[in-house]
Structure formats: structure tokens, C-alpha cells
Design a protein around this motif. Structure first.
Motif, mmCIF file in Angstrom:
data_model
loop_
_atom_site.group_PDB
_atom_site.id
_atom_site.type_symbol
_atom_site.label_atom_id
_atom_site.label_comp_id
_atom_site.label_asym_id
_atom_site.label_seq_id
_atom_site.Cartn_x
_atom_site.Cartn_y
_atom_site.Cartn_z
ATOM 1 N N GLU A 82 49.830 112.964 65.848
ATOM 2 C CA GLU A 82 48.525 113.072 66.216
ATOM 3 C C GLU A 82 48.141 114.109 67.356
ATOM 4 O OE1 GLU A 82 45.530 109.716 68.702
ATOM 5 O OE2 GLU A 82 47.408 109.159 67.626
ATOM 6 N N LYS A 83 49.038 114.219 68.544
ATOM 7 C CA LYS A 83 48.691 114.997 69.749
ATOM 8 C C LYS A 83 49.337 116.425 69.322
ATOM 9 C CE LYS A 83 48.198 111.028 72.576
ATOM 10 N NZ LYS A 83 46.831 111.257 72.970
ATOM 11 N N LYS A 84 49.863 116.531 68.092
ATOM 12 C CA LYS A 84 50.325 117.926 67.768
ATOM 13 C C LYS A 84 51.130 118.537 68.947
ATOM 14 C CE LYS A 84 46.323 119.589 65.475
ATOM 15 N NZ LYS A 84 45.574 118.307 65.232
ATOM 16 N N VAL A 85 52.343 117.757 69.189
ATOM 17 C CA VAL A 85 53.498 118.055 70.381
ATOM 18 C C VAL A 85 54.796 118.113 69.539
ATOM 19 C CG1 VAL A 85 54.682 117.047 72.257
ATOM 20 C CG2 VAL A 85 52.095 117.069 71.910
ATOM 21 N N PRO A 86 55.372 119.137 69.435
ATOM 22 C CA PRO A 86 56.751 119.323 69.239
ATOM 23 C C PRO A 86 57.884 118.745 70.189
ATOM 24 C CG PRO A 86 56.236 121.462 70.010
ATOM 25 C CD PRO A 86 55.034 120.500 70.166
ATOM 26 N N ALA A 87 58.752 118.252 69.746
ATOM 27 C CA ALA A 87 59.890 117.617 70.783
ATOM 28 C C ALA A 87 61.187 118.151 70.150
ATOM 29 C CB ALA A 87 59.758 116.153 70.873
ATOM 30 N N THR A 88 62.307 117.761 70.979
ATOM 31 C CA THR A 88 63.634 118.195 70.734
ATOM 32 C C THR A 88 64.320 116.735 70.661
ATOM 33 O OG1 THR A 88 63.446 120.216 71.838
ATOM 34 C CG2 THR A 88 65.799 119.479 71.344
ATOM 35 N N PHE A 89 65.026 116.514 69.609
ATOM 36 C CA PHE A 89 65.621 115.150 69.368
ATOM 37 C C PHE A 89 66.998 115.324 69.458
ATOM 38 C CE2 PHE A 89 61.221 114.145 67.860
ATOM 39 C CZ PHE A 89 61.111 112.812 68.180
ATOM 40 N N PHE A 90 67.839 114.503 70.449
ATOM 41 C CA PHE A 90 69.153 114.642 70.594
ATOM 42 C C PHE A 90 69.750 113.469 70.004
ATOM 43 C CE2 PHE A 90 67.813 117.712 73.538
ATOM 44 C CZ PHE A 90 68.717 118.724 73.736
ATOM 45 N N LEU A 91 70.287 113.560 68.812
ATOM 46 C CA LEU A 91 70.612 112.261 67.910
ATOM 47 C C LEU A 91 72.048 111.781 68.044
ATOM 48 C CD1 LEU A 91 68.580 113.473 64.544
ATOM 49 C CD2 LEU A 91 67.563 112.099 66.552
ATOM 50 N N HIS A 112 60.039 119.225 64.557
ATOM 51 C CA HIS A 112 60.794 118.950 65.619
ATOM 52 C C HIS A 112 62.184 119.680 65.487
ATOM 53 C CE1 HIS A 112 57.438 116.182 66.656
ATOM 54 N NE2 HIS A 112 57.799 115.691 65.525
ATOM 55 N N GLU A 113 62.790 119.923 66.710
ATOM 56 C CA GLU A 113 64.026 120.178 66.983
ATOM 57 C C GLU A 113 65.040 119.298 66.704
ATOM 58 O OE1 GLU A 113 66.794 123.587 67.180
ATOM 59 O OE2 GLU A 113 64.852 123.550 67.040
ATOM 60 N N ILE A 114 66.069 119.382 65.773
ATOM 61 C CA ILE A 114 67.168 118.215 65.607
ATOM 62 C C ILE A 114 68.292 118.886 66.414
ATOM 63 C CG2 ILE A 114 68.351 116.858 63.860
ATOM 64 C CD1 ILE A 114 65.131 116.638 63.995
ATOM 65 N N ALA A 115 68.962 117.842 67.244
ATOM 66 C CA ALA A 115 70.141 118.345 67.855
ATOM 67 C C ALA A 115 71.288 117.255 67.939
ATOM 68 C CB ALA A 115 69.800 118.598 69.245
ATOM 69 N N ASN A 116 72.265 117.392 68.516
ATOM 70 C CA ASN A 116 73.423 116.652 68.650
ATOM 71 C C ASN A 116 73.545 115.958 70.015
ATOM 72 O OD1 ASN A 116 76.219 115.673 68.620
ATOM 73 N ND2 ASN A 116 76.956 117.054 67.047
ATOM 74 N N HIS A 117 73.780 114.569 69.899
ATOM 75 C CA HIS A 117 74.311 113.837 70.985
ATOM 76 C C HIS A 117 75.425 112.933 70.779
ATOM 77 C CE1 HIS A 117 73.075 112.314 74.998
ATOM 78 N NE2 HIS A 117 73.088 111.032 74.533
ATOM 79 N N THR A 118 76.421 113.612 70.093
ATOM 80 C CA THR A 118 77.461 113.008 69.786
ATOM 81 C C THR A 118 77.386 111.939 68.697
ATOM 82 O OG1 THR A 118 77.793 111.004 71.509
ATOM 83 C CG2 THR A 118 78.487 113.511 72.098
ATOM 84 N N TRP A 119 78.654 111.527 68.500
ATOM 85 C CA TRP A 119 78.779 110.357 67.248
ATOM 86 C C TRP A 119 78.427 108.936 67.786
ATOM 87 C CZ3 TRP A 119 77.788 110.311 62.448
ATOM 88 C CH2 TRP A 119 78.096 108.830 61.743
#
Length: 255
Positions: A82-91, A112-119
Motif C-alpha cells: 500500500e505504501k510502495k515501500v521495498p524491504a529486505t527480509f532475512f528469513l 522485496h529482497e530475500i536474504a538468509n538468516h540461517t536455518w
């Protein structure tokens, strides 16, 4: 004749104490690269992705979320869209990527950017190298299966890293991303307090750390976004914050 030991100057004494403290704790100074430094060093020949804004000119900030996806992520994605904001997700992998695969796909599809936050959120500096590799490889594999490519960014749990982690990240083609702003949203469900903590600490080129797994965080996001936009900030992903530089595997980035 007994000699009286000479006194060290205060500055020298402080230096000795710091060195002893670091040696006893096993810690060493962490070398990091600021996004602004990465941009400057890249010059005009960098290979980073600008998106819709050049952060050499604009007043940029990156919004990042750790440890999802979760039951709160759908609402968060609705707000960001809705706010047209990209984010980075450390999953996180265990109980997160494996439980909410459709949300991972949606994050990617919506830019959005998909990133690694370990298993499983193990502290990487406390485990053996083969265990570190497993903690990084499993989410990489799971993310690639869902979106067709492997992450280029990771965030070490609690921000704890060392030379061994750097080297293994280099093997996996991963850059480490820390932060400059934390709301410590794991300590409170007060959304107004979370919002205020972020607003009080955010500066240009900042990387904001939040967690969409906590109940108070997602309700704080609209106020954070609206106020920072009012202050002239432009929201970008972490790679966009660094452009024209491209994140370098094994490098630790922190504003």
C-alpha cells in the motif's frame, strides 16, 4: 635498591585494559564497510542495482525484517504494498520458510529482497565450521527452490560473526549485513514505543532492524514509514542502498 614502577599515562592504560579485555573475551575488532563507502569505492563502474533511486543523491534508508516469515507477514506485506515501500527480509528456515513458502514467493514477487538468516538461528561463532555451512546452505537451498535463485545477503543471528563466518560466507557467495537502528522489538509489544525508537535513531543510509515475528512490530510500521517519508527519506532494499556497488561476498556491511 627497589625501583618504583612508573605510571602509564591514562590513555595508554586504557589501551592496555581494552586489549586485555578483548584478549580474555576472545573478541576482535570487527571490520565493516558502510554503504556510503561501498558506493564511493565503486565509482561509476559498479554493477549494483539502482532500482528507482540513486542513493548517492537521495536520502535513503533500508527497512529490514529478521526471523520471518510468520503469521504477521501477510499484514506487513499488505502495508508495504500500500505504501510502495521495498524491504529486505532475512528469513529463517526452520518453522518459517518451510511453514510459509507462499509468503516467501509473495515477498519476491512484490520486489522485496530475500536474504538468509540461517536455518535455526544458532549463534554462528559458537558452532563448528561444518555446522555453519549447514546453517547457511539449508535456507539457501529452500529459498532457491521457491524463487529460482539463491540469496546474496545474510544476517548472522544477534549480529555475531568472526573470520570463520566471513570465510564461509565468501564460499557461499554471501555478504553479511548488520544494522544501525534497532527498536529492540523483542523486548516490548508497545507499538508506539517501537515506532519512537526507530524514529529517534534513523539517519541517512541507515539500516533499520525489525522482526515481523513479534506482535507489536507490524502495527508500528505505518507510522515509521509515514514519518520517515515526511522527513524526506526514500526506502530502498539493502542492495539498492549500496548501488552502484554490488555486495561483496565475505564483506560485513554496517552504516
Amino acid at each position: 635498591m627497589r625501583r618504583t614502577p612508573s605510571r602509564l599515562p591514562a590513555a595508554a592504560l586504557l589501551s592496555v585494559l581494552v586489549t586485555l579485555t578483548l584478549a580474555m573475551s576472545g573478541c576482535a575488532r570487527l571490520d565493516t564497510t558502510a554503504p556510503s563507502t561501498a558506493r564511493e569505492n565503486a565509482g561509476d563502474d559498479g554493477k549494483g542495482t539502482f532500482g528507482t533511486v540513486d542513493c548517492r543523491e537521495a536520502k535513503c534508508v533500508a527497512l529490514t525484517f529478521d526471523a520471518g516469515p510468520s503469521e504477521n507477514s501477510t499484514r506487513l506485506l499488505d502495508i508495504l504494498k500500500e505504501k510502495k515501500v521495498p524491504a529486505t527480509f532475512f528469513l529463517l528456515g526452520k518453522r518459517h520458510i518451510e511453514r510459509y513458502p507462499e509468503l516467501v514467493k509473495r515477498m519476491d514477487a512484490e520486489g522485496h529482497e530475500i536474504a538468509n538468516h540461517t536455518w535455526s538461528h544458532k549463534i554462528l561463532t559458537k558452532i563448528k565450521p561444518d555446522e555453519i555451512r549447514e546453517e547457511l546452505k539449508r535456507p539457501d537451498d529452500a529459498i532457491e527452490k521457491l524463487i529460482g535463485r539463491r540469496p546474496t545477503l545474510m544476517r548472522p543471528p544477534q549480529g555475531r560473526t568472526n573470520d570463520t563466518v566471513h570465510e564461509i560466507c565468501r564460499e557461499f557467495g554471501l555478504s553479511e549485513v548488520l544494522w544501525s537502528v534497532t527498536a529492540k522489538d523483542y523486548t516490548t509489544e508497545d507499538s508506539a514505543l517501537i515506532e519512537q525508537r526507530v524514529l529517534d535513531r534513523t539517519e541517512r543510509d541507515g539500516i533499520i532492524l525489525l522482526h515481523d515475528i513479534y506482535r507489536g512490530t507490524v502495527p508500528a510500521v505505518p507510522g515509521i514509514v509515514d514519518e520517515l517519508k515526511k522527513r524526506g527519506y526514500v526506502f530502498v532494499t539493502v542492495p539498492q542502498l549500496m548501488a552502484p556497488a554490488a555486495p561483496e561476498p565475505g564483506t560485513v556491511y554496517r552504516p
